[in-house]
Write an enzyme that holds these catalytic residues in place. Structure first.
Site, PDB file in Angstrom:
ATOM      1  N   HIS A  21       4.768   6.294  11.569  1.00 33.62           N
ATOM      2  CA  HIS A  21       4.314   6.153  10.187  1.00 33.62           C
ATOM      3  C   HIS A  21       3.503   7.415   9.869  1.00 33.62           C
ATOM      4  CE1 HIS A  21       3.298   4.475   6.473  1.00 33.62           C
ATOM      5  NE2 HIS A  21       2.663   3.373   6.831  1.00 33.62           N
TER       6      HIS A  21
ATOM      7  N   LYS B 295      24.915  -5.266   1.382  1.00 36.49           N
ATOM      8  CA  LYS B 295      26.386  -5.348   1.360  1.00 36.49           C
ATOM      9  C   LYS B 295      26.985  -4.640   2.567  1.00 36.49           C
ATOM     10  CE  LYS B 295      26.293  -5.025  -3.681  1.00 36.49           C
ATOM     11  NZ  LYS B 295      26.470  -4.069  -4.762  1.00 36.49           N
TER      12      LYS B 295
ATOM     13  N   ARG C  39       0.800  -1.221   0.000  1.00 31.83           N
ATOM     14  CA  ARG C  39       0.000   0.000   0.000  1.00 31.83           C
ATOM     15  C   ARG C  39       0.835   1.273   0.000  1.00 31.83           C
ATOM     16  NH1 ARG C  39      -3.540  -2.849   0.900  1.00 31.83           N
ATOM     17  NH2 ARG C  39      -2.001  -3.971   2.096  1.00 31.83           N
ATOM     18  N   THR C  40       1.722   1.354   0.962  1.00 32.77           N
ATOM     19  CA  THR C  40       2.461   2.604   1.127  1.00 32.77           C
ATOM     20  C   THR C  40       3.349   2.856  -0.093  1.00 32.77           C
ATOM     21  OG1 THR C  40       2.455   2.192   3.491  1.00 32.77           O
ATOM     22  CG2 THR C  40       3.925   3.892   2.719  1.00 32.77           C
TER      23      THR C  40
ATOM     24  N   ARG D 131      11.110   3.438   3.938  1.00 35.64           N
ATOM     25  CA  ARG D 131      10.576   2.511   4.939  1.00 35.64           C
ATOM     26  C   ARG D 131      11.725   1.618   5.384  1.00 35.64           C
ATOM     27  NH1 ARG D 131       5.201  -0.929   5.106  1.00 35.64           N
ATOM     28  NH2 ARG D 131       4.563   1.167   5.644  1.00 35.64           N
TER      29      ARG D 131
END
Lengths: 137, 305
Positions: B129, B80, B51-52, B101
Site C-alpha cells: 500500500h 463479468k 479513506r484511500t 485497489r
C-alpha cells in the site's frame, strides 16, 4: 546394480538424494520415447548419497528447472560413448511456468492466463518469490 | 511508463521531493488548484475503501482534475470475468492516470505491465500500500522533522497489515532506525520482511508485550486486526482485541511520542486517546490527500501528460 552405458545421451549426476523423481516430473521426461534410467540413493564420496538420471538421447533440457531444483548437479553430454561436455546449471534469475504460486490471495489464482513467474530474491539462500505477490516459492 | 506499485519504486531522493511538494501544497494550495485541469483520474476500487478512495478523489479535485471509476468490483466488468489487463487497457482510453485497489495481491502490477497510463497501487490484498506509506512518511517527517535514528514500534496485525510491510521497507533505507515489532504470535511479520531487516543488518526486536517497550518508542504505529484477511472467523475473534491503546497505557510513553494509525480503527485505540496531543492519526489522514496530490503531479509529469 548396473545400468548399460550410454552411447549418445545425457547423464545428470550429483542430484541430491530423493530429488530425481521430482526432476523427472519437472523436466517432463515422461514424454520421452528414449530409455530413461533413474538411480536413487547411489553411494557418493562427495554427497554420501545421490541420485542420477540417464537419458539415452541428447535432448534440450530445461536449465531453469535444473538450476532451481538441483543447482549443484552436473550434466554430462555423451556422444559415441565419450563424454564431450560437462555443464552445471546456474540459479535462474526468473522462473517462468515452472512452479505455481501457492498464496490463495495472489492474482494468479483468479487470472488463469497469467504466467506464474518467480524471481530470485536471495542468491545465497536460493530463495524465490512470486513476481506478483512476493510469496516464497 | 512510470508507475507506483511498491514503495521501493521510488528512491529516497524522490520520496524527499514528494514530501517537499506536499509541504508546498499545504502552504500554497491555490498555486496547485489548476495543475490538472482537463485531466482524469480513474479510481479503480475492486475492494471497498473509504479513506484511500476519497483521498485520491479529493486530491484530483483539488488539483483541478476529474475522477471516473468504480468503488466495488461488483460494479465493474471484472464481475463479468474481464481480466485486470483488459480492464486497464480499456481505462487507458478514457483516463490519464489510474489508482487501483484490488483484493488480489499483485493485481496492480499486472495492470502496470499492460498499461498505457501511470498506475498507482492503492492497496493489493495484504501485500503493498505504497501511498499509505508515503502518507506515513510525510506524517513522520512533519511531526518529528527527520527519520534517522527513530525507534519505531509497529503494533497489532503485522502479518496481514500491508501498511506495516510497506512502511518497514521504506524506513529500512534510512539510517539507524530501530524497529520494535509488537504482535500476537499468530500475527507476526512475514518472513520476507524479517529477511529484509536481517539482510540490511538492521536492529529489530519482536515482542508480544506493548507495555514493556512503550517507554522506548518515538513512533507507535497501531494497526487494526482485519476481519477480511482471515479465512477463519474463530481465529479473528480470538485475536481482534489483542492490543487496545488507552490513556493508561500511554503513561509510560515519551512526551514527544507520535501515535499513527492508517485507519479505520475499530477498538484498538480508545476514543479517549484522540485528545492526547501525541495522537496524530487524523492529521495523518489529511496528509494522505496532500502526498497523493504530489504523486499524481509527479507521475503525470513523467508521463508527459
Amino acid at each position: 546394480m548396473t545400468i548399460d552405458s550410454i552411447k549418445n545421451g545425457i547423464v545428470i549426476d550429483h542430484i541430491p538424494a530423493g530429488k530425481a523423481m521430482l526432476l523427472y516430473q519437472y523436466l517432463k521426461l515422461d514424454g520421452l520415447e528414449c530409455s530413461v534410467a533413474l538411480l536413487k540413493n547411489v553411494p557418493s564420496k562427495k554427497m554420501g548419497r545421490k541420485d542420477i538420471i540417464k537419458l539415452d538421447e541428447v535432448i534440450d533440457l530445461n536449465w531453469d528447472v535444473l538450476g532451481y531444483l538441483a543447482p549443484d548437479c552436473t550434466v554430462n553430454i555423451i556422444r559415441e560413448g565419450e563424454e564431450v561436455e560437462k555443464k552445471r546449471p546456474e540459479l535462474p534469475e526468473r522462473l517462468v511456468g515452472v512452479i505455481a504460486c501457492k498464496n490463495p490471495r495472489c492474482i494468479t489464482t483468479i487470472e488463469q492466463e497469467l504466467p506464474h513467474i518467480f524471481k530470485l530474491a536471495n542468491r545465497q539462500k536460493g530463495t524465490y518469490r512470486c513476481l506478483y505477490c512476493e510469496s516464497k516459492a | 511508463m512510470r508507475h507506483l506499485i511498491d514503495i521501493l519504486d521510488l528512491t529516497t531522493a524522490e520520496i524527499d521531493e514528494l514530501i517537499e511538494t506536499a509541504n508546498d501544497i499545504i502552504q500554497n494550495p491555490a498555486a496547485y488548484a489548476h495543475k490538472c485541469e482537463g485531466k482524469k483520474l480513474a479510481a479503480l476500487f475492486f475492494e471497498p475503501s473509504t479513506r484511500t478512495r476519497l483521498s485520491f478523489e479529493a486530491a484530483m479535485y483539488e488539483l483541478g482534475g476529474h475522477v471516473i471509476g468504480f468503488s466495488d468490483a461488483g460494479n465493474s466488468s471484472s464481475a463479468k470475468g474481464e481480466s485486470v489487463a483488459d480492464t486497464i487497457k480499456m481505462i487507458g482510453c478514457y483516463a490519464d492516470i489510474a489508482a487501483m485497489r484490488h483484493f488480489k495481491e499483485g493485481a496492480p502490477l499486472v495492470a502496470a505491465m499492460r498499461s498505457d497510463i501511470p498506475v498507482i497501487n492503492a492497496g493489493d490484498g495484504g501485500h503493498n500500500h505504497p501511498t499509505q506509506t508515503l502518507t506515513d512518511l510525510l506524517t513522520i517527517k512533519r511531526e518529528k522533522g527527520h527519520f534517522d535514528g527513530l525507534t519505531v514500534g509497529f503494533c497489532g496485525d503485522l502479518k496481514f497489515g500491508r501498511t506495516v510491510h510497506s512502511l518497514i521497507t521504506a524506513l529500512s533505507r534510512y539510517e539507524n532506525i530501530k524497529f520494535v515489532l509488537i504482535s500476537p504470535q499468530e500475527l507476526k511479520v512475514p518472513s520476507y520482511v524479517k529477511d529484509l531487516l536481517k539482510d540490511k543488518g538492521l536492529t529489530y526486536k519482536q515482542t508480544t508485550d506493548l507495555d514493556s517497550v512503550m517507554p522506548e518508542l518515538d513512533i507507535l504505529y497501531m494497526t487494526r486486526v482485519q476481519r477480511e484477511r482471515f479465512f477463519n472467523e474463530e481465529e479473528y475473534l480470538r485475536l481482534k482485541d489483542s492490543y487496545i491503546l488507552t490513556p493508561e497505557k500511554l503513561k509510560t510513553a515519551k512526551e514527544d511520542l507520535r501515535i499513527l494509525h492508517p485507519l479505520p480503527r475499530v477498538n484498538e485505540i480508545a476514543v479517549a486517546v484522540d485528545d492526547d496531543p501525541r495522537a496524530c492519526y487524523f492529521r495523518q489522514a489529511l496528509n494522505g490527500k496532500f502526498i497523493r496530490m504530489a504523486l499524481i503531479l509527479k507521475l503525470l509529469e513523467e508521463a508527459g501528460k
